[in-house]
Design an enzyme around this catalytic site. Structure first.
Site, PDB file in Angstrom:
ATOM      1  N   ALA A 159       4.854   2.637   0.420  1.00 33.62           N
ATOM      2  CA  ALA A 159       6.396   2.025   0.460  1.00 33.62           C
ATOM      3  C   ALA A 159       7.331   1.615   1.966  1.00 33.62           C
ATOM      4  CB  ALA A 159       7.933   3.046  -0.376  1.00 33.62           C
TER       5      ALA A 159
ATOM      6  N   HIS B 256       3.608   7.959   5.835  1.00 34.25           N
ATOM      7  CA  HIS B 256       3.260   7.199   3.994  1.00 34.25           C
ATOM      8  C   HIS B 256       4.195   7.927   3.284  1.00 34.25           C
ATOM      9  CE1 HIS B 256      -0.095   6.575   6.734  1.00 34.25           C
ATOM     10  NE2 HIS B 256      -0.784   6.011   5.988  1.00 34.25           N
TER      11      HIS B 256
ATOM     12  N   GLN C 252       0.700  -1.055  -0.073  1.00 32.03           N
ATOM     13  CA  GLN C 252       0.361   0.043  -0.334  1.00 32.03           C
ATOM     14  C   GLN C 252       0.734   1.169   0.323  1.00 32.03           C
ATOM     15  OE1 GLN C 252      -2.759   0.263   3.298  1.00 32.03           O
ATOM     16  NE2 GLN C 252      -4.333   0.026   0.975  1.00 32.03           N
TER      17      GLN C 252
ATOM     18  N   ILE D 145       6.370  -1.862   3.872  1.00 28.95           N
ATOM     19  CA  ILE D 145       7.000  -2.967   2.605  1.00 28.95           C
ATOM     20  C   ILE D 145       7.615  -3.832   3.647  1.00 28.95           C
ATOM     21  CG2 ILE D 145       9.118  -1.376   2.269  1.00 28.95           C
ATOM     22  CD1 ILE D 145       8.715  -3.601  -1.038  1.00 28.95           C
TER      23      ILE D 145
END
Length: 686
Positions: free
Chosen positions: A431, A476, A429, A434
């Site tokens: 980086a 985000h 969704q 991850i």
């Protein structure tokens, strides 16, 4: 009633395993690479191997040499891996003992196996996911047994590894999707030097109670007959009813944890004596005697087995050493030149996020084996950026679907899916999120092609929205390319406009290797001032842009170059637009290269441009210190040293642990056109 021939076959293979353990231990200087043996685990392992069919898949773990013997591998073949010889049939001398992989049509298939405890469970569950999908679409890629049997998947693991979080992710998905997989948990009561009592509050069988829908059974894994019968029943159940099972096999550990962590280091004589009581070898031997097999016949089998193991070992010791170091990092790609129409006259401009969706739609229309999944990408939302909107409605929930919040499964399952011929496109969704999938990227995906000598490259696309803009904040907004580039065996794209997005997405699909698509969310809709040119005419559906080809998006004037009054900027992503805005302040003096892919990298264009302009700025959105940009600047300095008029400059974000939420602070952290202009003034004044 089990046929006597099966019992005798199991006994012979147990003799092999016993003799192999003894000869390895008595030749420690020769058997210098760390290894484990299966002593104590032989009965359950052989019982499992005997039920497997050629259409099935199995993922053994590092103590499963008896499974490999049961599948038909000779002691000699296994010894070639033990001794890291060139003719090791699995990894060509690259990996440890009992780390197999095979695509042999006459044996069950085995994907890449790593040493990372429990990490194999997600990729192996991905195999079952792929088999189920191929069954659903009646694909010709599905390989059935000789009599039409449906394939099943076995995942073997030690009880200690069940405490890994990634095992839980795999269990959840297998139960949710009702996958044809058996988790064979071999419980010897130890996790290296730690006992089960001091590290776990429950065993795997008890743990399975928390997973509603996971069928389970316990077995005395030291008893061959019980193991054979129970595994046969479970195999039939999964082959016919296509639901997951867990089998917990209680077994003794009779040898060392590994050759390097020896039993005498941490185990008492009382403990070893207790385990010896359950040795499967004398148990099976006594059973055969009870069934009327002559003791002299069993002695003959033991002696023949010991002689064969000794002879195989002598030959294996003298086998040739490997020299093949550099091959199989990637499989060769078929995408080597730009094709199709990048700028059709009859098409309108599209934003980057739509270009990605159009590319995926065209791929899914053409390739029924292509699926797309991740968090919130399914029918209701189509991704938090709406980048998959309408795809589920067009292709169905079996091809485009949501997953739970489990980045490790999203990423790692691509290994198994790819192995059976499914072509996954998955999405993380943001980086920033991850990192839970890094185990799978590092241990499984990146190493699979190299450690299988090219047998199991992971053909998958992992989409990752990246970058900062407009108050995304510390969770985000991250730039993570340096971290990803430190993992060898991955290809990484970073498009800056819609045409590149579509062309690179197509290239990634056909590449045959694992690709991470870094997609700057600030460019998705061109809402950031100055990024309108990220919108381009949508290329034709056959447009494809190979990796490793940079794009010169602005040229300096020839007279400025000759006069030594020009400079080049090497950049990518949002940096392209900061560079273009800054270049307006220096008409004709700036040449801009958009890298488009960070690995492979178009070094030829980079060095050629630097040598021509004699001055260079490497521009990145990442925090500058220890970044990919700084590493690239170092390489440029080395390759172009005698052409440079001044040291290579680097500009990145401020070296902070996170991107602040406040928009003003975010702006202060990031590069921008003014900061780029300040760097250019210094470079062009020298």
């Amino acid at each position: 009633m089990i046929e006597k021939e099966i019992l005798l076959k199991a006994f012979r293979l147990m003799c092999y395993a016993k003799a192999m353990t003894e000869i390895y231990d008595s030749n420690r200087q020769i058997c210098k690479y760390v290894h484990s043996t299966s002593r104590g685990h032989e009965a359950i392992q052989l019982a499992t191997a005997f039920h497997l069919k050629n259409c099935d898949y199995i993922s053994p773990y590092y103590r499963d040499e008896s499974i490999l013997l049961g599948l038909g591998y000779s002691p000699y073949e296994l010894m070639l891996q033990l001794l890291t010889k060139a003719d090791d049939p699995f990894t060509g001398g690259r990996s440890y003992y009992s780390h197999p992989n095979t695509k042999d049509n006459n044996k069950p298939k085995i994907i890449h196996q790593s040493s990372a405890t429990g990490m194999q469970v997600i990729p192996t569950t991905g195999i079952a996911q792929g088999i189920q999908y191929l069954e659903k679409i009646n694909s010709t890629l599905l390989i059935r047994g000789n009599e039409g049997e449906a394939p099943i998947v076995i995942c073997s693991l030690g009880d200690g590894s069940v405490s890994e979080g990634e095992v839980s992710e795999a269990f959840q998905f297998a139960i949710l999707k009702k996958l044809p997989v058996i988790y064979l948990v071999q419980d010897n009561g130890w996790g290296i030097s730690a006992t089960a009592e001091e590290t776990r509050v429950m065993n795997a069988y008890e743990y399975a109670d928390g997973f509603k829908g996971l069928n389970k059974i316990q077995v005395d894994g030291s008893d061959f007959i019980e193991s054979y019968e129970i595994m046969g029943n479970v195999f039939n159940e999964v082959r016919n009813n296509r639901k997951p099972w867990l089998v917990q096999a209680k077994v003794p550990l009779l040898n060392h944890h590994t050759s390097g962590v020896r039993k005498e280091f941490y185990r008492s004589e009382q403990d070893l004596a207790k385990h010896t009581k359950d040795d499967p070898f004398p148990k099976l031997r006594n059973l055969l005697l009870e069934k009327g097999v002559l003791e002299t016949y069993l002695y003959d089998i033991e002696n023949e087995s010991a002689k064969k193991v000794e002879a195989d070992f002598r030959i294996a010791v003298n086998a040739k050493e490997p020299e093949d170091l550099l091959n199989h990092v990637f499989v060769p790609t078929t995408v080597t030149e730009e094709k199709g129409n990048r700028n059709p006259a009859d098409k309108e401009k599209v934003i980057m996020v739509d270009a990605a969706m159009f590319a995926i739609r065209e791929l899914m229309e053409k390739h029924p084996e292509c699926i797309f999944f991740g968090q919130d990408v399914g029918r209701r939302l189509g991704g938090v950026f709406r980048e998959a909107a309408t795809l589920a409605e067009q292709f169905g929930d079996h091809r485009v679907f949501n997953t739970a919040i489990q980045e490790a499964y999203i990423i790692g399952s691509t290994v198994g899916l790819s192995a059976v011929g499914v072509k996954p496109i998955v999405e993380v969704q943001f980086a920033d999120y991850i990192y839970p999938g890094f185990n799978q990227l590092v241990c499984e995906i990146s190493k699979s092609c190299y450690l299988t000598c090219g047998k199991y490259p992971v053909s998958a696309i992992i989409r990752v929205p990246i970058g900062a803009y407009g108050g995304g904040g510390p969770y985000h907004s991250a730039s993570i390319e340096t971290t990803l580039l430190s993992i060898k065996g991955l290809k990484i794209a970073y498009p800056s406009n819609a045409a590149d997005m579509k062309g690179l997405m197509k290239a990634a699909f056909y590449d045959g290797n694992p690709v991470i698509m870094l997609e700057h969310k600030g460019l998705y809709w061109s809402k950031v001032p100055g990024t309108e040119e990220a919108k381009t005419v949508e290329p034709s559906d056959d447009y494809i842009l190979p990796f490793g080809i940079a794009n010169k998006i602005l040229s300096a004037d020839e007279d400025k170059i000759i006069e030594g009054r020009s400079c080049c900027i090497i950049t990518y992503g949002m940096g392209v637009y900061w560079a273009k805005a800054a270049a307006k302040n220096f008409p004709g003096q700036v040449e801009i290269i958009d890298l488009r892919t960070l690995f492979p990298l178009d070094e030829e264009m980079i060095y050629e441009t630097v040598k021509k302009n004699n001055k260079c700025l490497v521009l990145t959105e990442e925090q500058q210190n220890n970044s990919f940009a700084e590493a690239l600047a170092g390489r440029i300095s080395k390759e172009c040293f005698k052409w440079l008029d001044t040291p290579v400059e680097v500009l990145g974000s401020e070296n902070l642990p996170a991107v602040p939420l406040n928009i003003g602070l975010e702006k202060a952290m990031l590069p921008n056109a003014d900061k780029v202009s300040d760097k250019l003034k210094i470079l062009l004044s020298d």
